[in-house]
Design a protein around this motif. Structure first.
Motif, PDB file in Angstrom:
ATOM      1  N   GLN A  21       0.847  -1.196   0.000  1.00 22.18           N
ATOM      2  CA  GLN A  21       0.000   0.000   0.000  1.00 22.18           C
ATOM      3  C   GLN A  21       0.884   1.248   0.000  1.00 22.18           C
ATOM      4  O   GLN A  21       1.921   1.279   0.664  1.00 22.18           O
ATOM      5  CB  GLN A  21      -0.883  -0.007   1.242  1.00 22.18           C
ATOM      6  N   VAL A  22       0.451   2.266  -0.733  1.00 21.22           N
ATOM      7  CA  VAL A  22       1.183   3.530  -0.805  1.00 21.22           C
ATOM      8  C   VAL A  22       1.057   4.249   0.537  1.00 21.22           C
ATOM      9  O   VAL A  22      -0.053   4.451   1.037  1.00 21.22           O
ATOM     10  CB  VAL A  22       0.648   4.427  -1.948  1.00 21.22           C
ATOM     11  N   ILE A  30       3.824  10.010  -1.050  1.00 22.97           N
ATOM     12  CA  ILE A  30       4.126  10.365  -2.440  1.00 22.97           C
ATOM     13  C   ILE A  30       4.821  11.713  -2.431  1.00 22.97           C
ATOM     14  O   ILE A  30       4.329  12.683  -1.843  1.00 22.97           O
ATOM     15  CB  ILE A  30       2.845  10.459  -3.295  1.00 22.97           C
ATOM     16  N   VAL A  82       7.814   7.406  -4.636  1.00 21.89           N
ATOM     17  CA  VAL A  82       6.641   6.776  -4.028  1.00 21.89           C
ATOM     18  C   VAL A  82       7.148   5.835  -2.943  1.00 21.89           C
ATOM     19  O   VAL A  82       8.053   5.052  -3.168  1.00 21.89           O
ATOM     20  CB  VAL A  82       5.823   5.983  -5.071  1.00 21.89           C
ATOM     21  N   THR A  83       6.529   5.927  -1.757  1.00 22.60           N
ATOM     22  CA  THR A  83       6.889   5.060  -0.642  1.00 22.60           C
ATOM     23  C   THR A  83       5.730   4.103  -0.381  1.00 22.60           C
ATOM     24  O   THR A  83       4.566   4.512  -0.368  1.00 22.60           O
ATOM     25  CB  THR A  83       7.187   5.893   0.621  1.00 22.60           C
ATOM     26  N   VAL A  84       6.076   2.819  -0.214  1.00 24.53           N
ATOM     27  CA  VAL A  84       5.071   1.793   0.058  1.00 24.53           C
ATOM     28  C   VAL A  84       5.450   1.048   1.337  1.00 24.53           C
ATOM     29  O   VAL A  84       6.601   1.095   1.783  1.00 24.53           O
ATOM     30  CB  VAL A  84       4.942   0.791  -1.116  1.00 24.53           C
ATOM     31  N   THR A  86      11.044   3.091  -0.493  1.00 28.26           N
ATOM     32  CA  THR A  86      10.816   4.215  -1.408  1.00 28.26           C
ATOM     33  C   THR A  86      11.375   3.875  -2.781  1.00 28.26           C
ATOM     34  O   THR A  86      12.500   3.396  -2.903  1.00 28.26           O
ATOM     35  CB  THR A  86      11.486   5.497  -0.867  1.00 28.26           C
ATOM     36  N   LEU A 132      -1.932   8.774  -8.557  1.00 29.42           N
ATOM     37  CA  LEU A 132      -1.684   7.906  -7.418  1.00 29.42           C
ATOM     38  C   LEU A 132      -1.998   8.636  -6.117  1.00 29.42           C
ATOM     39  O   LEU A 132      -1.689   9.821  -5.969  1.00 29.42           O
ATOM     40  CB  LEU A 132      -0.209   7.457  -7.431  1.00 29.42           C
ATOM     41  N   VAL A 192      -2.175   8.345  -1.601  1.00 31.96           N
ATOM     42  CA  VAL A 192      -1.796   7.614  -0.392  1.00 31.96           C
ATOM     43  C   VAL A 192      -2.948   6.684  -0.034  1.00 31.96           C
ATOM     44  O   VAL A 192      -4.115   7.072  -0.096  1.00 31.96           O
ATOM     45  CB  VAL A 192      -1.470   8.591   0.766  1.00 31.96           C
ATOM     46  N   VAL A 245      -1.127  -1.516  -4.141  1.00 30.60           N
ATOM     47  CA  VAL A 245      -0.182  -1.752  -5.234  1.00 30.60           C
ATOM     48  C   VAL A 245       0.120  -3.242  -5.295  1.00 30.60           C
ATOM     49  O   VAL A 245       0.525  -3.849  -4.298  1.00 30.60           O
ATOM     50  CB  VAL A 245       1.125  -0.954  -5.028  1.00 30.60           C
ATOM     51  N   THR A 248      -2.325  -0.825  -9.716  1.00 28.50           N
ATOM     52  CA  THR A 248      -2.801  -0.078  -8.543  1.00 28.50           C
ATOM     53  C   THR A 248      -4.320  -0.062  -8.531  1.00 28.50           C
ATOM     54  O   THR A 248      -4.961  -0.183  -9.583  1.00 28.50           O
ATOM     55  CB  THR A 248      -2.277   1.379  -8.538  1.00 28.50           C
TER      56      THR A 248
END
Length: 193
Positions: A43-44, A47, A54-56, A66, A79, A81, A85, A191
Motif C-alpha cells: 500500500q502507498v 508520495i 513513491v513510498t510503500v 521508497t 496515485l 496515499v 499496489v 494499482t
C-alpha cells in the motif's frame, strides 16, 4: 495444478514463442524452459510528486520502501496515499538449439514498457527485458554426456546433460551449431483504490 505454476509455464511458452520472433531462424528447436513468478501486495504510504518518489509499506510491515520513478511514469499524479499496489515479477529462461552450423557467440538485449492508457488511468504498467545469449558448440562427448559451449565472453563452459531424453538426442548435435539461452524478466505493477 498450482495456478502460479500454470502461469509460469505459460510465460515460459510465451518466452519460447517470442524468442522465435526475435530473429527468424528456420531451424530452431526448443530444448527446455523454466519460469518463476513472484507477487507482492502493498500500500502507498507517501508520495513526493516533486522528486517523483513513491513510498510503500515494506514486507511484513517493517521499514517502508521508497521507489524513484522516471519521467515515464506519466500517471503519477493519479496515485493517492492508501492506494493498493500489486507488483508481479516473472523470470523465465528458455534454451533453443539452432540446427544451422556456423553461428557465432553473441548477446543481444531488448526491452520495453507499457503504461497506463486512457481506458485505464490508474498508475501502473509493465516493463520487460529479454536477453539472448548465443553460445557455439565446440565439443560433444557422448560417453560422458557433456557439451562444451563457447559463450560471447570467450571462456569455454562444459555442460553436463542430465536428462536421459536429451542424452539420447545428443548424437544429433554438431560442432558449430549454436544454443541460445533466452532470459526474460517482466515487471507488472497494478494499482487500485
Amino acid at each position: 495444478m498450482n495456478p502460479i505454476r500454470s502461469l509460469a509455464r505459460a510465460v515460459a511458452l510465451a518466452t519460447l514463442a517470442s524468442a522465435a520472433s526475435f530473429t527468424a531462424y528456420a531451424a530452431d528447436i526448443p530444448i527446455a524452459s523454466e519460469a518463476l513468478e513472484s507477487h507482492v501486495t502493498t500500500q502507498v504510504t507517501a508520495i513526493d510528486q516533486a522528486n517523483r518518489q513513491v513510498t510503500v509499506k515494506g514486507p511484513d510491515n517493517k521499514a517502508d520502501v521508497t521507489f524513484q520513478l522516471t519521467d515515464q511514469a506519466k500517471a503519477l499524479p493519479n496515485l493517492k496515499v492508501g492506494d493498493k499496489v500489486d507488483i508481479f515479477v516473472t523470470r523465465a529462461v528458455a534454451y533453443v538449439l539452432n540446427t544451422d552450423v556456423g553461428g557465432a557467440p553473441k548477446a543481444t538485449e531488448e526491452s520495453g514498457t507499457i503504461r497506463a492508457t486512457a481506458q485505464n488511468p490508474n498508475p501502473g504498467g509493465e516493463a520487460f527485458r529479454q536477453v539472448r545469449v548465443t553460445s557455439q558448440i565446440k565439443k560433444i562427448d557422448l560417453k560422458t554426456h557433456e557439451v562444451s559451449l563457447l559463450p560471447p565472453e570467450g571462456k569455454l563452459q562444459v555442460v553436463k546433460v542430465e536428462n536421459p531424453e536429451l542424452q539420447a538426442r545428443m548424437s544429433n548435435l554438431k560442432v558449430g551449431q549454436t544454443v541460445d539461452a533466452i532470459f526474460t524478466e517482466v515487471l507488472r505493477v497494478e494499482t487500485s483504490r
